[in-house]
Design an enzyme around this catalytic site. Structure first.
Site, PDB file in Angstrom:
ATOM      1  N   ASP A   1      -2.778   0.369   8.194  1.00 15.03           N
ATOM      2  CA  ASP A   1      -1.605   1.232   8.027  1.00 15.03           C
ATOM      3  C   ASP A   1      -0.495   0.894   9.014  1.00 15.03           C
ATOM      4  O   ASP A   1       0.337   1.744   9.338  1.00 15.03           O
ATOM      5  CB  ASP A   1      -1.984   2.719   8.154  1.00 15.03           C
ATOM      6  CG  ASP A   1      -2.992   3.156   7.110  1.00 15.03           C
ATOM      7  OD1 ASP A   1      -2.929   2.626   5.983  1.00 15.03           O
ATOM      8  OD2 ASP A   1      -3.843   3.998   7.408  1.00 15.03           O
TER       9      ASP A   1
ATOM     10  N   ASN B   1       0.857  -1.190   0.000  1.00 12.31           N
ATOM     11  CA  ASN B   1       0.000   0.000   0.000  1.00 12.31           C
ATOM     12  C   ASN B   1       0.888   1.233   0.000  1.00 12.31           C
ATOM     13  O   ASN B   1       2.014   1.193   0.506  1.00 12.31           O
ATOM     14  CB  ASN B   1      -0.880   0.004   1.255  1.00 12.31           C
ATOM     15  CG  ASN B   1      -1.759   1.251   1.346  1.00 12.31           C
ATOM     16  OD1 ASN B   1      -2.357   1.677   0.359  1.00 12.31           O
ATOM     17  ND2 ASN B   1      -1.829   1.856   2.532  1.00 12.31           N
TER      18      ASN B   1
ATOM     19  N   HIS C   1       0.731   5.061   1.490  1.00 13.18           N
ATOM     20  CA  HIS C   1      -0.043   5.849   2.447  1.00 13.18           C
ATOM     21  C   HIS C   1       0.533   7.263   2.512  1.00 13.18           C
ATOM     22  O   HIS C   1       1.749   7.433   2.592  1.00 13.18           O
ATOM     23  CB  HIS C   1       0.014   5.177   3.825  1.00 13.18           C
ATOM     24  CG  HIS C   1      -0.766   5.928   4.857  1.00 13.18           C
ATOM     25  ND1 HIS C   1      -2.131   5.837   4.933  1.00 13.18           N
ATOM     26  CD2 HIS C   1      -0.379   6.787   5.819  1.00 13.18           C
ATOM     27  CE1 HIS C   1      -2.550   6.624   5.916  1.00 13.18           C
ATOM     28  NE2 HIS C   1      -1.507   7.209   6.463  1.00 13.18           N
TER      29      HIS C   1
ATOM     30  N   SER D   1       4.589   6.837   2.560  1.00 13.97           N
ATOM     31  CA  SER D   1       5.211   5.562   2.921  1.00 13.97           C
ATOM     32  C   SER D   1       4.626   4.436   2.084  1.00 13.97           C
ATOM     33  O   SER D   1       3.414   4.349   1.914  1.00 13.97           O
ATOM     34  CB  SER D   1       4.926   5.199   4.390  1.00 13.97           C
ATOM     35  OG  SER D   1       5.233   6.255   5.269  1.00 13.97           O
TER      36      SER D   1
END
Ligand code: NHR
Ligand code: GAR
Length: 236
Positions: A152, A114, A116, A143
């Site tokens: 997260d 992912n 973020h 990030s």
């Protein structure tokens, strides 16, 4: 002797919106800088502009609206089915806005990234730019991390810093962070697909070495040098 045909690594990208990170990944792929091929793009929002980008790039674009499912479990079950049809080596969340169930995460653990919009572990969750501005921080950024059940909270791979300047609006800060996202995400994906970046024992490793808690970090100055004064073409 004819050489063995090289199997391309397969990537499925999940989006919900504009898909500017998707555009950066497509751009990298077109320059052989992704280490694999995006075989499908799936959006939970049927109107997402990113689906158009995928279609225009000749990539299978799938709308899977979460509103048509009665629970998160049912939705994630359907999402697993669509994803598995494409036999991906890696699943890339690029602005995907739905929290994924433990069952989903376990299925793809260690092969899901992912991006973020904050320097994790700061500002997990939503509205990261507004919160950073409200706190008056000097440095913000983005990030890339492995997705785990903890929202997260999975191991960080790569971050890029961005200086917050006096008078920066939320919109301006978002633009600056986006430019950095478009810089670092294709790099992290390439590392994974080349087999250099791995998830092992709940940590991210690079070339066999565990990464520090915040992953590798591109400083503000290094990011500026990389970005130069080129406009960020993916950010439209
Ligand atoms: N799922 C798991 N299990 N773990 C992660 O680390 C995840 C994840 C799903 C998405 C992206 C994440 C981000 O980068 C992400 C990481 C959505 C929300 C959220 O609150 C929070 C974080 C992220 C994505 N979504 C609301 C929900 O109820 C919907 C919000 C909306 O539709 O606008 O799912 O920030
Ligand atoms: C990106 O800034 C990404 O970091 C963020 O959404 C944007 C998507 O932009 N992700 C999240 O906030 C996840 N909750 P894009 O659709 O143009 O790539």
């Amino acid at each position: 002797m004819t050489p063995e045909p090289v199997e391309q690594r397969r990537v499925v990208v999940l989006i919900s919106g504009s898909g500017s990170n998707l555009a950066a990944l497509i751009e990298a792929q077109s320059h052989d800088r992704l280490g694999g091929e995006i075989v499908a793009v799936i959006s939970n929002e049927p109107a997402a502009f990113g689906l158009k980008r995928a279609h225009e790039a000749g990539i299978e674009a799938v709308a899977l609206p979460h509103r048509e499912y009665e629970s998160r479990e049912a939705y994630d079950g359907a999402l697993i089915k669509v994803i598995e049809r494409h036999e991906p080596d890696l699943i890339v969340l690029a602005g995907f806005m739905r929290i994924l169930t433990p069952r989903f995460v376990q299925r793809f653990m260690g092969r899901m990234l992912n991006i973020h919009p904050s320097l994790l572990p700061a500002y997990q969750g939503l509205h990261t730019h507004a919160r950073a501005l409200a706190d008056g921080v000097d440095v913000h950024g983005c990030s890339v991390h492995f997705v785990t059940e903890e929202l997260d909270g999975g191991p960080v791979v790569l971050q890029a810093e961005c200086r917050v300047e006096q008078g920066d609006s939320e919109e301006r800060l978002k633009e600056k962070v986006h430019a950095r996202e478009h810089l670092i995400y294709p790099i992290a994906v390439q590392w994974f697909l080349e087999g250099r970046l791995k998830y092992a024992a709940e940590r991210a490793t690079m070339d066999g070495h565990p990464l520090p808690a915040h992953g590798m970090r591109l400083s503000h100055d290094d990011a500026e040098a990389e970005l130069g004064d080129e406009s960020d073409e993916a950010d439209q």
